[in-house]
Design an enzyme around this catalytic site. Structure first.
Site, mmCIF file in Angstrom:
data_model
loop_
_atom_site.group_PDB
_atom_site.id
_atom_site.type_symbol
_atom_site.label_atom_id
_atom_site.label_comp_id
_atom_site.label_asym_id
_atom_site.label_seq_id
_atom_site.Cartn_x
_atom_site.Cartn_y
_atom_site.Cartn_z
ATOM 1 N N GLY A 15 -3.406 -28.429 -16.082
ATOM 2 C CA GLY A 15 -2.760 -27.140 -16.321
ATOM 3 C C GLY A 15 -3.544 -26.287 -17.297
ATOM 4 O O GLY A 15 -3.748 -25.087 -17.069
ATOM 5 N N CYS A 42 -4.919 -36.491 -14.849
ATOM 6 C CA CYS A 42 -5.191 -36.590 -13.408
ATOM 7 C C CYS A 42 -6.597 -37.106 -13.145
ATOM 8 O O CYS A 42 -6.791 -38.056 -12.381
ATOM 9 C CB CYS A 42 -4.992 -35.213 -12.774
ATOM 10 S SG CYS A 42 -5.416 -35.183 -11.041
ATOM 11 N N CYS A 47 -4.232 -39.528 -11.125
ATOM 12 C CA CYS A 47 -4.378 -39.381 -9.670
ATOM 13 C C CYS A 47 -5.721 -39.882 -9.133
ATOM 14 O O CYS A 47 -5.760 -40.629 -8.154
ATOM 15 C CB CYS A 47 -4.267 -37.910 -9.263
ATOM 16 S SG CYS A 47 -3.286 -36.868 -10.330
ATOM 17 N N LYS A 50 -6.599 -43.694 -9.771
ATOM 18 C CA LYS A 50 -5.572 -44.445 -9.023
ATOM 19 C C LYS A 50 -5.886 -44.432 -7.534
ATOM 20 O O LYS A 50 -5.847 -45.467 -6.861
ATOM 21 C CB LYS A 50 -4.203 -43.809 -9.318
ATOM 22 C CG LYS A 50 -2.994 -44.341 -8.610
ATOM 23 C CD LYS A 50 -2.641 -43.697 -7.298
ATOM 24 C CE LYS A 50 -2.435 -42.217 -7.218
ATOM 25 N NZ LYS A 50 -1.139 -41.710 -7.541
ATOM 26 N N TYR A 176 7.026 -44.111 -9.087
ATOM 27 C CA TYR A 176 5.882 -44.115 -8.160
ATOM 28 C C TYR A 176 4.679 -44.854 -8.728
ATOM 29 O O TYR A 176 3.956 -45.534 -7.989
ATOM 30 C CB TYR A 176 5.552 -42.698 -7.688
ATOM 31 C CG TYR A 176 4.775 -41.830 -8.658
ATOM 32 C CD1 TYR A 176 3.391 -41.767 -8.607
ATOM 33 C CD2 TYR A 176 5.427 -41.054 -9.611
ATOM 34 C CE1 TYR A 176 2.672 -40.967 -9.490
ATOM 35 C CE2 TYR A 176 4.722 -40.249 -10.487
ATOM 36 C CZ TYR A 176 3.354 -40.213 -10.427
ATOM 37 O OH TYR A 176 2.648 -39.426 -11.297
ATOM 38 N N GLU A 180 2.963 -47.910 -6.758
ATOM 39 C CA GLU A 180 1.561 -47.785 -6.327
ATOM 40 C C GLU A 180 0.730 -48.957 -6.834
ATOM 41 O O GLU A 180 -0.011 -49.600 -6.065
ATOM 42 C CB GLU A 180 0.975 -46.464 -6.834
ATOM 43 C CG GLU A 180 1.567 -45.260 -6.117
ATOM 44 C CD GLU A 180 1.100 -43.923 -6.654
ATOM 45 O OE1 GLU A 180 1.188 -42.937 -5.912
ATOM 46 O OE2 GLU A 180 0.659 -43.829 -7.822
ATOM 47 N N HIS A 434 -2.392 -35.528 20.791
ATOM 48 C CA HIS A 434 -2.286 -36.915 21.210
ATOM 49 C C HIS A 434 -3.655 -37.578 21.281
ATOM 50 O O HIS A 434 -4.620 -36.912 21.676
ATOM 51 C CB HIS A 434 -1.630 -36.954 22.612
ATOM 52 C CG HIS A 434 -1.387 -38.327 23.124
ATOM 53 N ND1 HIS A 434 -0.392 -39.140 22.617
ATOM 54 C CD2 HIS A 434 -2.031 -39.042 24.078
ATOM 55 C CE1 HIS A 434 -0.428 -40.295 23.265
ATOM 56 N NE2 HIS A 434 -1.419 -40.261 24.138
ATOM 57 N N GLU A 439 2.246 -36.592 15.949
ATOM 58 C CA GLU A 439 2.885 -35.988 17.119
ATOM 59 C C GLU A 439 4.350 -36.411 17.252
ATOM 60 O O GLU A 439 5.157 -35.706 17.841
ATOM 61 C CB GLU A 439 2.124 -36.318 18.409
ATOM 62 C CG GLU A 439 2.180 -37.770 18.820
ATOM 63 C CD GLU A 439 1.420 -38.043 20.132
ATOM 64 O OE1 GLU A 439 1.603 -37.287 21.095
ATOM 65 O OE2 GLU A 439 0.646 -39.022 20.179
HETATM 66 C C1 LIG Z 1 -1.355 -43.306 -13.039
HETATM 67 C C2 LIG Z 1 -0.994 -41.881 -12.690
HETATM 68 C C3 LIG Z 1 -1.098 -41.465 -11.392
HETATM 69 C C4 LIG Z 1 -0.790 -40.159 -11.055
HETATM 70 N N1 LIG Z 1 -0.889 -39.787 -9.760
HETATM 71 C C5 LIG Z 1 -0.606 -38.524 -9.397
HETATM 72 C C6 LIG Z 1 -0.758 -38.108 -8.046
HETATM 73 O O1 LIG Z 1 -1.125 -38.895 -7.172
HETATM 74 N N2 LIG Z 1 -0.496 -36.819 -7.745
HETATM 75 C C7 LIG Z 1 -0.093 -35.904 -8.700
HETATM 76 O O2 LIG Z 1 0.119 -34.738 -8.379
HETATM 77 N N3 LIG Z 1 0.086 -36.290 -9.983
HETATM 78 C C8 LIG Z 1 -0.166 -37.567 -10.357
HETATM 79 N N4 LIG Z 1 -0.035 -37.939 -11.673
HETATM 80 C C9 LIG Z 1 0.507 -36.963 -12.643
HETATM 81 C C10 LIG Z 1 -0.573 -35.974 -13.106
HETATM 82 O O3 LIG Z 1 -1.666 -36.686 -13.636
HETATM 83 C C11 LIG Z 1 0.011 -35.031 -14.140
HETATM 84 O O4 LIG Z 1 1.157 -34.413 -13.600
HETATM 85 C C12 LIG Z 1 -0.975 -33.930 -14.557
HETATM 86 O O5 LIG Z 1 -2.151 -34.488 -15.077
HETATM 87 C C13 LIG Z 1 -0.316 -33.021 -15.581
HETATM 88 O O6 LIG Z 1 -1.241 -32.070 -16.050
HETATM 89 P P1 LIG Z 1 -1.055 -31.430 -17.494
HETATM 90 O O7 LIG Z 1 -2.102 -30.373 -17.601
HETATM 91 O O8 LIG Z 1 0.345 -31.057 -17.727
HETATM 92 O O9 LIG Z 1 -1.368 -32.618 -18.529
HETATM 93 P P2 LIG Z 1 -2.617 -33.579 -18.665
HETATM 94 O O10 LIG Z 1 -3.459 -33.598 -17.462
HETATM 95 O O11 LIG Z 1 -2.078 -34.862 -19.168
HETATM 96 O O12 LIG Z 1 -3.484 -32.887 -19.799
HETATM 97 C C14 LIG Z 1 -3.040 -32.809 -21.125
HETATM 98 C C15 LIG Z 1 -4.249 -32.856 -22.039
HETATM 99 O O13 LIG Z 1 -3.854 -32.492 -23.356
HETATM 100 C C16 LIG Z 1 -4.556 -33.278 -24.273
HETATM 101 N N5 LIG Z 1 -3.800 -33.254 -25.539
HETATM 102 C C17 LIG Z 1 -2.590 -33.805 -25.789
HETATM 103 N N6 LIG Z 1 -2.212 -33.516 -27.052
HETATM 104 C C18 LIG Z 1 -3.204 -32.748 -27.588
HETATM 105 C C19 LIG Z 1 -3.400 -32.142 -28.849
HETATM 106 N N7 LIG Z 1 -2.491 -32.225 -29.824
HETATM 107 N N8 LIG Z 1 -4.546 -31.469 -29.078
HETATM 108 C C20 LIG Z 1 -5.491 -31.368 -28.107
HETATM 109 N N9 LIG Z 1 -5.369 -31.926 -26.888
HETATM 110 C C21 LIG Z 1 -4.233 -32.597 -26.629
HETATM 111 C C22 LIG Z 1 -4.615 -34.638 -23.618
HETATM 112 O O14 LIG Z 1 -5.669 -35.409 -24.169
HETATM 113 C C23 LIG Z 1 -4.853 -34.256 -22.156
HETATM 114 O O15 LIG Z 1 -6.229 -34.207 -21.857
HETATM 115 C C24 LIG Z 1 -0.359 -39.245 -12.049
HETATM 116 C C25 LIG Z 1 -0.257 -39.664 -13.381
HETATM 117 C C26 LIG Z 1 -0.562 -40.968 -13.697
HETATM 118 C C27 LIG Z 1 -0.456 -41.408 -15.133
#
Ligand SMILES: Cc1cc2nc3c(=O)[nH]c(=O)nc-3n(C[C@H](O)[C@H](O)[C@H](O)COP(=O)(O)OP(=O)(O)OC[C@H]3O[C@@H](n4cnc5c(N)ncnc54)[C@H](O)[C@@H]3O)c2cc1C
Length: 459
Positions: A15, A42, A47, A50, A176, A180, A434, A439
């Site tokens: 995000g 991710c 993701c 995994k 999930y 998985e 097909h 399908e």
């Molecule tokens: C094992 C596993 C499998 C998954 N599989 C899927 C899937 O198949 N499909 C799917 O859609 N989603 C999946 N997800 C979920 C997905 O990874 C998250 O929904 C997504 O990464 C959320 O994005 P985000 O930007 O909110 O947070 P994140 O990607 O977690 O990013 C947050 C970042 O903020 C940083 N941070 C935290 N606190 C601070 C701070 N105080 N100062 C500076 N940096 C900080 C962290 O280090 C991190 O890098 C999975 C998650 C896991 C754990």
């Protein structure tokens, strides 16, 4: 007042990177602060790795099945250390890609842990930074205190870095991530036992998918223990003792704690902005992703709505467009498709049967369950299940669910049809392709049953 930046993003995960790049594209001066590795959950520990581990398990299936297709393959062997080093190289490559994406967009990357220190102000190490807008995109982490003693067990973070696989493993949880990894580990030769509180895994998914997931896990050798989450865990040398409510003790060399994830809000300094956390420790936001503090927004897992990568990215882009683009916009989360990458996988979009009935719909349920061609040829046992939920009054499709090979790829495409308001007659008019599994969704002739609205049924 002059600020150092227009936007300071806390967290460079899915995000945060998306929001920062889009804001910079609109001309904003942006910095993203990351305490760990750019790319976030991710890319580094979610993701991507995994799914790479799922592919490793899938190759095992392919090798086992290949004999039925005329192949002779001598002595196949999986080496976790080789997978782990290839995985580490791939996540590092992707991390570099993310660095380049930020650089290319002219987003300054500030490495370190961020702490908010009152309105418009963030501290990172020795630096004190100010910005017109703050964006909290700090994601979530595994919960490590859900059961006494669970803090010593591995979470998905550590599992993905293992150099060798245990012979036996317990998985605690049934969301999930638990399903998985139970499926993947068992396909890689680990004897897996799953312990969880509920009757079926995957709470929140359609019950027919849940029962079939339980059956598929059992068929692949996973021992399911529903209603049997341990009440405490004790370390005994290299082993873990899972102690049940009835004091029964089970010993495992490896335990995966998949009991849930919690928003990363600890130590963030949110109290300096007067932000009160929600019940799950999340940062509450409104439809515009605004927190209760002026000029502070939050996106993704830290808000604990739909914790999926595409949601975090969509929110990040919408927010940047709203703050710095020509016109504000909101993200519609009413129709988010999702997948569970078990083997076989499942995927879903729209309402479950119980949700549709609770929402007052009279639902025609169309189902198909069959042995896919690839399995039938080798006398395999794996089944595919498909379910289409249709509003009996206007024939609108309310939900689509599938368990079977390629389910995520198929459901992702059908999600477009659903978001266009597709009806059952439109499915019927579509000429099938097909031979495919997909399908079958065009060939569902008569409903298997009708489900009345829950309110009418309960009256
Ligand atoms: C094992 C596993 C499998 C998954 N599989 C899927 C899937 O198949 N499909 C799917 O859609 N989603 C999946 N997800 C979920 C997905 O990874 C998250 O929904 C997504 O990464 C959320 O994005 P985000 O930007 O909110 O947070 P994140 O990607 O977690 O990013 C947050 C970042 O903020 C940083 N941070 C935290 N606190 C601070 C701070 N105080 N100062 C500076 N940096 C900080 C962290 O280090 C991190 O890098 C999975 C998650 C896991 C754990």
């Amino acid at each position: 007042m002059d600020y150092d930046f227009d936007l300071l993003t806390l967290g460079a995960g899915s995000g945060g990177v998306a929001a920062s790049r889009r804001a910079a594209m609109h001309g904003a001066k942006v910095a993203a602060i990351e305490g760990s590795r750019v790319g976030g959950t991710c890319v580094i520990r979610g993701c991507v790795p995994k799914k790479l581990m799922m592919y490793a398990a899938q190759y095992g299936d392919a090798i086992r099945e290949a004999a039925g297709y005329g192949w002779s393959i001598e002595n196949p062997r999986f080496e976790m250390a080789r997978w782990a080093s290839a995985k580490a190289a791939e996540t590092s490559r992707l991390e570099r890609v993310y660095h380049h994406l930020l650089e290319g967009a002219k987003v300054e990357l500030i490495e370190g842990w961020a702490r908010i220190d009152g309105p418009h102000t963030v501290i990172v190490g020795e630096r004190r930074l100010t910005a017109r807008h703050l964006l909290i995109a700090t994601g979530a982490s595994p919960v490590r205190d859900s059961i006494p003693g669970v803090e010593d067990c591995a979470t998905s973070d550590e599992l993905l870095d293992l150099q060798s696989l245990p012979q036996r493993a317990a998985v605690i949880g049934s969301g999930y991530i638990a399903c998985e990894f139970a499926s993947i580990l068992s396909r890689l030769g680990v004897e897996v036992s799953m312990f969880f509180r509920s009757r079926l895994p995957l709470r929140g998914f359609d019950d027919d998918l849940r029962t079939r997931t339980a059956a598929a896990l059992t068929a692949s050798g996973v021992h399911l223990h529903p209603g049997a989450a341990p009440t405490r865990i004790q370390r005994a040398g290299d082993s873990f003792m899972l102690i049940a409510a009835d004091e029964r003790v089970r010993e495992f060399p490896f335990v995966l704690n998949a009991t849930g994830r919690a928003p990363n809000t600890r130590g963030l300094g949110l109290e300096t902005l007067g932000i009160t956390l929600g019940p799950a420790g999340e940062v509450p936001v409104d439809a515009k992703l605004a927190t209760t503090a002026a000029d502070v927004h939050a996106i993704g897992d830290v808000t604990n709505k739909k914790n999926l990568t595409p949601v975090a990215i969509a929110e990040g882009r919408a927010l940047a467009d709203s703050l710095f683009g020509p016109e504000p916009r909101e993200v519609d989360l009413s129709l988010v498709s999702s997948a569970v990458f078990t083997l076989p996988p499942l995927a879903t979009v729209g309402m479950s049967e119980s949700e549709a009935s609770a929402a007052g719909h009279s639902v025609d349920v169309y189902e198909s369950e069959f042995r896919p061609m690839r399995q039938a040829f080798i006398d395999g046992k794996e089944q595919t299940y498909m379910k289409l939920l249709v509003d009996a009054s206007d024939q609108r499709v309310l939900g689509i669910h599938m368990l079977g090979t390629d389910a995520p790829e198929i459901i992702q495409s059908l999600a477009v049809a659903m978001s266009c308001g597709a009806t059952k007659p439109q499915f019927d008019r579509t000429i099938a392709m097909h031979p495919t599994a997909a399908e079958e969704f065009m060939l569902l002739r008569a409903p298997t049953r009708r489900v009345e609205p829950a309110a009418a049924r309960d009256a």
